[in-house]
Design an enzyme around this catalytic site. Sequence first.
Site, PDB file in Angstrom:
ATOM      1  N   LYS A 208      34.783  30.306  96.687  1.00  0.00           N
ATOM      2  CA  LYS A 208      35.106  29.150  95.998  1.00  0.00           C
ATOM      3  C   LYS A 208      35.820  29.500  94.806  1.00  0.00           C
ATOM      4  CE  LYS A 208      31.998  26.124  92.754  1.00  0.00           C
ATOM      5  NZ  LYS A 208      30.777  25.733  92.343  1.00  0.00           N
ATOM      6  N   GLU A 214      34.517  41.433  96.521  1.00  0.00           N
ATOM      7  CA  GLU A 214      34.161  41.542  97.657  1.00  0.00           C
ATOM      8  C   GLU A 214      35.054  41.100  98.876  1.00  0.00           C
ATOM      9  OE1 GLU A 214      31.982  40.942  95.416  1.00  0.00           O
ATOM     10  OE2 GLU A 214      30.243  41.843  95.675  1.00  0.00           O
ATOM     11  N   GLY A 269      28.146  27.117  95.163  1.00  0.00           N
ATOM     12  CA  GLY A 269      28.361  27.936  96.453  1.00  0.00           C
ATOM     13  C   GLY A 269      27.379  28.150  97.533  1.00  0.00           C
ATOM     14  N   ARG A 270      25.822  28.002  97.114  1.00  0.00           N
ATOM     15  CA  ARG A 270      24.987  28.061  97.993  1.00  0.00           C
ATOM     16  C   ARG A 270      24.450  26.914  98.545  1.00  0.00           C
ATOM     17  NH1 ARG A 270      23.821  29.528  92.755  1.00  0.00           N
ATOM     18  NH2 ARG A 270      22.329  28.091  91.658  1.00  0.00           N
ATOM     19  N   GLU A 354      18.736  32.490  93.799  1.00  0.00           N
ATOM     20  CA  GLU A 354      20.011  32.069  92.757  1.00  0.00           C
ATOM     21  C   GLU A 354      19.466  31.056  91.933  1.00  0.00           C
ATOM     22  OE1 GLU A 354      23.724  34.255  93.652  1.00  0.00           O
ATOM     23  OE2 GLU A 354      24.110  32.100  93.950  1.00  0.00           O
ATOM     24  N   HIS A 385       4.326  42.241 113.852  1.00  0.00           N
ATOM     25  CA  HIS A 385       4.250  43.914 114.285  1.00  0.00           C
ATOM     26  C   HIS A 385       5.019  44.586 113.028  1.00  0.00           C
ATOM     27  CE1 HIS A 385       2.699  43.106 118.344  1.00  0.00           C
ATOM     28  NE2 HIS A 385       3.524  42.012 118.300  1.00  0.00           N
ATOM     29  N   LYS A 513      28.715  42.430  87.809  1.00  0.00           N
ATOM     30  CA  LYS A 513      30.195  42.219  88.238  1.00  0.00           C
ATOM     31  C   LYS A 513      31.073  42.716  87.200  1.00  0.00           C
ATOM     32  CE  LYS A 513      29.922  37.811  90.726  1.00  0.00           C
ATOM     33  NZ  LYS A 513      30.143  36.540  90.691  1.00  0.00           N
TER      34      LYS A 513
HETATM   35  O1  F6P Z   1      27.862  36.467  92.846  1.00  0.00           O
HETATM   36  C1  F6P Z   1      27.274  35.023  93.129  1.00  0.00           C
HETATM   37  C2  F6P Z   1      27.999  34.169  93.525  1.00  0.00           C
HETATM   38  O2  F6P Z   1      28.842  33.478  92.566  1.00  0.00           O
HETATM   39  C3  F6P Z   1      27.565  33.207  94.318  1.00  0.00           C
HETATM   40  O3  F6P Z   1      26.900  32.072  93.651  1.00  0.00           O
HETATM   41  C4  F6P Z   1      28.649  32.633  95.363  1.00  0.00           C
HETATM   42  O4  F6P Z   1      27.993  32.074  96.507  1.00  0.00           O
HETATM   43  C5  F6P Z   1      29.327  34.126  95.498  1.00  0.00           C
HETATM   44  O5  F6P Z   1      29.013  34.582  94.375  1.00  0.00           O
HETATM   45  C6  F6P Z   1      30.386  34.109  96.217  1.00  0.00           C
HETATM   46  O6  F6P Z   1      31.472  33.334  95.307  1.00  0.00           O
HETATM   47  P1  F6P Z   1      33.098  33.045  95.848  1.00  0.00           P
HETATM   48  O7  F6P Z   1      32.656  31.608  96.627  1.00  0.00           O
HETATM   49  O8  F6P Z   1      33.414  32.326  94.658  1.00  0.00           O
HETATM   50  O9  F6P Z   1      33.429  34.027  96.590  1.00  0.00           O
END
Ligand code: F6P
Length: 551
Positions: A208, A214, A269-270, A354, A385, A513
Site C-alpha cells: 500500500k 520487508e 491493508g488487511r 490489528e 492431535h 518499526k
Molecule cells: O505493519 C502493519 C502494516 O501497516 C499492515 O497494516 C499492512 O497490511 C502491512 O503493514 C503492509 O503494509 P504495506 O502494504 O504498506 O506494505
Amino acid sequence: MIPKIDPTKTAAWQALKAHFDDVCEVHMNDLFQSDPNRFERFSMVERNVFMDFSKHRITEDTLDLLQALATECHVKEGIQAMFNGELLNETEGRAVLHTALRNTTDRPVYLKSVDVMTDVRRVKAKMRAFSERVIAGDHRGFTGKTIASIVNIGIGGSDLGPCMVVEALKHYGNHLDVRFASNVDANHIVEVCKDLDPETTLFVIASKTFTTQETMTNAHSARAWLVDSIGSEDCVKNHVVAVSTNQEAAVDFGIDPENLFEFWDWVGGRFSLWGAVGLSIMLAIGPDRFEQLLEGAELVDQQVKDKGTLSMPGILALLSLWYGNFFHAETHAILPYDQYLHRLPAFLQQADMESNGKSVDRNGNKIAYQTGAVIWGEPGTNGQHAFYQLIHQGTALIPSDFIAFAVPLHRLSDHHDKLLANCFAQSMAMMQGKSAEAVKSEMRKEGSTEEEMNRLHPYRTFEGNIPSTTLLIEKLTPRSLGQLIAIYEHKILIEGLILNVYSFDQWGVELGKQLAKPILSEIAGSEDSTSMDQSTKGLLRILRNFKLDAT
Ligand code: F6P
C-alpha cells in the site's frame, strides 16, 4: 459521525452484568434439555452458509440484551457511516470503503461527493486485461518465454489476504504457480525462488505504502536476481508489476506505469484483497472466478446493511463480546475443517487483532474493559492431535469457530465423512463434556478396580460447557469463500463499533518499526548504542561476539 459511546456505561451493559450472574453457571446440556427447539432458535442460514450458534452459553435474554447493547452503542449508524464513506478511520482521516471494491452493481459509492466506482472499475478492468494476457501466455518474459510462476512480494495485508485466498482456492487454480514471499528473512524469498526460472517468473510487488522495509528489501533482491540472471536492466518491465497507493514510489523503483495497479487510502491493508492487492488471486484463478469471490462478499455486505447485528457477522460480534467481557475469555480459536483454509487463522489474526487490539477508546480515554481477543487456530483434524487437550480440559475458556464444507472438492468421500464426523464430534464433546459418573461406569465396564476408578476418574472427566459456533457451508467455491471472509470482516467492524475503538488504524505497529532503524545502523556497525537500554545493548554485544567467533 461515528458514535463514541463507552459500552460499559450503557444500561444494557449493566443489565448484562446482572444477567451474567444468573447464567454463568448454567450448563448448555440443561439449556438443550429444556428447549427442544434450541437448535432452530439459535441457528440461521444465508444462501449456502449455515451458522449453528446453539452451542453457546446464552439464552434468548442474553441475545436480547446484547442486541440492546448494540442499539445503545449506535452500531446501525456506525455501519451506515462506513458504507456512506464517512471518515470512520478518524485517527488517519480516512474513509473505510473496501466494500466498494466488491460492489458489482451500477450503484455509485460516494466519497466526498465523488463516485469512487469509476476508479474501482478502471483498475479492475486493467487487472482483468493483464491477468488474461498472462494466463493466455500473451504477456511474455524478456526472453520471449511465457510466464509460468508468479511471486507476490508483500507483507501483512499485502500478503495474508491474497495468500490465504490463493491457497483456499487451489482447486480452482490454473497452470500458473503462484507463490508468496513476505518475511525480510531472506530464507523466505530464497526458498520461494530457488527452483524458479527467472525467465518465466513474474513478481507482483504489493505494498500500500511502497515503503515497507520487508517488502522493499525483498523487491530489490528480486530485481537483482532477475537482472543478474537475465542480463539486462530492461527485463524489469516484463517481470515486475506493482500494486500500490503510492504510484510515485513505485515508478521510482522502476515500475512501468502500465504495470502499476493502484488502490486508494480508503482501503485498509488487511481489507484489501478485493482490489488490486488481489491481483495474484486473479492470476491464480482467473478474472471470472475473482468476480465470484467479490459477489460472495457483496452478498454479506447487503445482509449487514439489511439486518445489522441480526446478521451472521452481528451475532458473531455479540458472542465475541459476551465471552471477552463477561466470561473474560482472552482467546478465540478458528478451526477450519478444510486443509485448503490452512491460512485462514493467520489471515484472521491480522484482520481481527490489528483492528480491535486497542486500549484507547474513540474519546481518547484508556479502556478498562477487554477489546480484541487473541485469534489463533489450525485446521482440524491436525489441531485435535495438538492443542485441543487444552480447550477440553485446560483452565482457560476458549470459544471456537468450526468451519466445514458439506460437499468435498475431491472424490474420496471416505476421508470427508471422517473429517466431518471429527468436526461435529469435537463441538459436541466441548459442549456436552463427560461426567464423573459416565467415566466411572465406562471404567467399570472396562474392568477397572474401584481404586483405579477413584484415582483416575478426575483425569478422564470433561466438564464441557465450552462454547462453539459451527459454520457449515455447502461447498468451498470462490463465492462461498467471499461470503466467509466478509462475514468475519463485518464481525470485526461490528465488534469494534461496540467496543468504541478505532478498528481501522494500527498505530501499535509503528514503534517497533521506528526502533528497528537505529538498531539496524548499530548492527551494520555505523552507530553507537549508548542511548539504548541495557538489555538491547547487551544483545548487540553478544551478537557481535557470536559473529566474531563464527569468522
Ligand atoms: O505493519 C502493519 C502494516 O501497516 C499492515 O497494516 C499492512 O497490511 C502491512 O503493514 C503492509 O503494509 P504495506 O502494504 O504498506 O506494505
